[in-house]
Design a protein around this motif. Structure first.
Motif, PDB file in Angstrom:
ATOM      1  N   GLU A 111      -7.627  -6.279   4.194  1.00 25.45           N
ATOM      2  CA  GLU A 111      -7.411  -4.666   4.037  1.00 25.45           C
ATOM      3  C   GLU A 111      -8.521  -4.015   4.973  1.00 25.45           C
ATOM      4  O   GLU A 111      -9.587  -4.634   5.112  1.00 25.45           O
TER       5      GLU A 111
ATOM      6  N   PHE B 248       1.062   4.598   0.048  1.00 22.88           N
ATOM      7  CA  PHE B 248      -0.514   4.813   0.106  1.00 22.88           C
ATOM      8  C   PHE B 248      -0.998   5.659   1.118  1.00 22.88           C
ATOM      9  O   PHE B 248      -2.085   5.752   1.518  1.00 22.88           O
TER      10      PHE B 248
ATOM     11  N   ARG C 282       2.238 -13.349  -4.982  1.00 20.08           N
ATOM     12  CA  ARG C 282       3.564 -12.602  -5.443  1.00 20.08           C
ATOM     13  C   ARG C 282       4.703 -13.610  -5.747  1.00 20.08           C
ATOM     14  O   ARG C 282       4.265 -14.739  -5.419  1.00 20.08           O
TER      15      ARG C 282
ATOM     16  N   SER D 153      -4.957  -3.970  -0.952  1.00 16.75           N
ATOM     17  CA  SER D 153      -5.311  -2.771  -1.144  1.00 16.75           C
ATOM     18  C   SER D 153      -5.965  -2.106  -2.513  1.00 16.75           C
ATOM     19  O   SER D 153      -6.824  -1.109  -2.315  1.00 16.75           O
TER      20      SER D 153
ATOM     21  N   ALA E  27      -6.090   3.481   6.877  1.00 15.93           N
ATOM     22  CA  ALA E  27      -6.276   2.115   6.062  1.00 15.93           C
ATOM     23  C   ALA E  27      -5.223   1.081   6.728  1.00 15.93           C
ATOM     24  O   ALA E  27      -4.213   1.802   7.549  1.00 15.93           O
ATOM     25  N   PHE E  28      -5.438  -0.139   6.659  1.00 11.40           N
ATOM     26  CA  PHE E  28      -4.469  -1.053   7.285  1.00 11.40           C
ATOM     27  C   PHE E  28      -4.556  -2.414   6.512  1.00 11.40           C
ATOM     28  O   PHE E  28      -5.437  -2.518   5.748  1.00 11.40           O
ATOM     29  N   GLY E  29      -3.554  -3.099   6.620  1.00 13.13           N
ATOM     30  CA  GLY E  29      -3.681  -4.499   6.002  1.00 13.13           C
ATOM     31  C   GLY E  29      -2.851  -5.519   6.705  1.00 13.13           C
ATOM     32  O   GLY E  29      -1.673  -4.833   7.262  1.00 13.13           O
TER      33      GLY E  29
ATOM     34  N   GLN F 260      -9.480  -0.985  -1.925  1.00 12.46           N
ATOM     35  CA  GLN F 260      -9.551   0.431  -1.347  1.00 12.46           C
ATOM     36  C   GLN F 260     -10.122   1.312  -2.679  1.00 12.46           C
ATOM     37  O   GLN F 260     -10.877   2.368  -2.331  1.00 12.46           O
TER      38      GLN F 260
HETATM   39  N1  DAH Z   1      -0.686  -3.498   1.079  1.00 12.12           N
HETATM   40  C1  DAH Z   1       0.414  -3.743   2.255  1.00 12.12           C
HETATM   41  C2  DAH Z   1       1.178  -5.192   1.886  1.00 12.12           C
HETATM   42  O1  DAH Z   1       1.083  -5.699   1.256  1.00 12.12           O
HETATM   43  C3  DAH Z   1      -0.305  -3.686   3.519  1.00 12.12           C
HETATM   44  C4  DAH Z   1      -0.755  -2.459   4.099  1.00 12.12           C
HETATM   45  C5  DAH Z   1       0.064  -1.491   4.523  1.00 12.12           C
HETATM   46  C6  DAH Z   1      -1.923  -2.068   3.705  1.00 12.12           C
HETATM   47  C7  DAH Z   1      -0.369  -0.346   5.101  1.00 12.12           C
HETATM   48  C8  DAH Z   1      -2.529  -0.901   3.857  1.00 12.12           C
HETATM   49  C9  DAH Z   1      -1.629  -0.020   4.616  1.00 12.12           C
HETATM   50  O2  DAH Z   1      -3.736  -0.664   3.658  1.00 12.12           O
HETATM   51  O3  DAH Z   1      -2.322   1.335   4.980  1.00 12.12           O
HETATM   52  O4  DAH Z   1       2.515  -4.955   2.505  1.00 12.12           O
END
Ligand code: DAH
Length: 364
Positions: free
Chosen positions: A235, A276, A219, A195, A331-333, A198
């Protein structure tokens, strides 16, 4: 008693044996010819340089057959000696020529250690197979590129602002703990998610921004069948000055699901929370194994949890310098290993890092 020989080699139907008789314990002409033929056959049959050397020693070496035969010269009747000598010399010449010819082909140099023996069977290189993680990344990039997304990149070492603060993560959030994150200094860390890219894109570029960012993430997780301290995420971010809605997000991810998992795959959204995005959702794909009926892979639910997503939170826009009143975006990931495991039926994430070619070649 002198023997009579047929010697086709000299072009005569019958020739009286000129030198050797069995009773004198000497070699007959037939034996001489047979040995010569035998020696040449052995040269032909020699599989490698050392076998060839054995043949040379057997016939031409100090204690070899040819010197032994030449020693018999004194016992050969004088009138037969010239012919005897001629034949033995012809044998030696033929044998030496055959050895030299074979050595040059067979890589005689091998005998002195830097050989190229073109008669040896070649080394067999197994054809390579692309790693499942690379495949998922490449396929995902190809699918999203058809929707106008470009691939953006960011560093593995991030700062606190990009990884947490600008993503609206409260200062006391447990994900920032040293027990969850690999901190390098007070400010620098190994990114825990993709993220932050972004943030990098939005602070650098004006909308529209339409990117996906595959990359490594870190992590402090204990490794087991589904966890690894180092894994990959992809992402996605789309921000524009014209309206972008949750429906756009859903149709984009539905397209991705079908392209990646097969035309029957569908998506569903479940409400969730991420700092976010607002609203935030968790994204499930319908199970590609049972088609939604319920099986072991989807734990009988018909759905497989794939991604986190949502509409970009106005506070994030403010933190990166966008006007939340002027922009819209989602956004998504998701985890690359997770998609690879689901898609290729891999039961243990560790298989992806062991570089066991028996496993990797199954996927070729
Ligand atoms: N960064 C989140 C994670 O590592 C995943 C994620 C969730 C990314 C929602 C995104 C989002 O961009 O909108 O669990």
């Amino acid at each position: 008693m002198p023997l009579c020989f047929i010697d086709f080699g000299r072009g005569l139907p019958y020739t009286t044996a000129f030198f050797l008789t069995e009773s004198e314990g000497l070699m007959t002409l037939v034996e001489l010819n047979a040995q010569q033929a035998q020696s040449l056959d052995e040269v032909t049959a020699a599989a490698d340089a050392s076998a060839l050397e054995q043949v040379r020693i057997r016939y031409l070496g100090r204690n070899g057959s040819l010197p032994a035969i030449i020693k018999q010269m004194k016992d050969v009747p004088p009138e037969e000696r010239p012919e005897f000598g001629k034949r033995v010399q012809a044998w030696r010449a033929a044998l030496e020529a055959a050895l030299t010819a074979k050595q040059s082909v067979a890589g005689a140099a091998k005998m002195d250690g830097n050989a190229f023996d073109c008669t040896l069977p070649g080394r067999w290189f197994a054809p390579g197979a692309k790693h499942p993680v690379s495949r998922v990344i490449e396929e995902t990039a190809a699918i999203f590129s058809r929707l106008g997304f470009t691939v953006a990149d960011g560093p593995d070492i991030e700062n606190r602002f990009n990884n947490f603060t600008a993503l609206n993560t409260p200062a006391h959030h447990p994900s920032m703990d040293a027990s969850d994150t690999f901190w390098l200094t007070d400010d620098l860390l190994l990114r825990t998610q993709t993220s932050p890219v972004q943030v990098r894109m939005m602070t650098q570029y004006k909308p529209p921004v339409r990117i996906i960012t595959p990359g490594r993430t870190y992590r402090r997780d204990t490794t087991d069948a589904t966890h690894s301290a180092n894994f990959h995420q992809i992402e996605g971010l789309y921000v524009d000055t014209k309206p972008v809605s949750l429906a756009d997000l859903k149709s984009t991810l539905a397209y991705y699901a079908k392209e990646m998992m097969g035309s029957k795959a569908g998506v569903r959204f479940r409400p969730h929370f991420f700092p976010f995005t607002e609203p935030s959702v968790e994204v499930d794909f319908s199970c590609h194994v049972c088609g939604g009926k319920g099986c072991r892979v989807c734990k009988m639910s018909g759905w497989i949890e794939i991604a986190g997503a949502g509409m970009v939170d106005p506070r994030v826009y403010r933190l990166v310098g966008y006007d939340p009143e002027q922009v819209y975006g989602y956004a998504f990931g998701f985890g690359v290993e997770r998609i690879a495991m689901i898609k290729y039926g891999i039961p243990d994430i560790r298989w992806l890092y062991e570089n066991d070619t028996r496993f990797l070649s199954q996927l070729a």
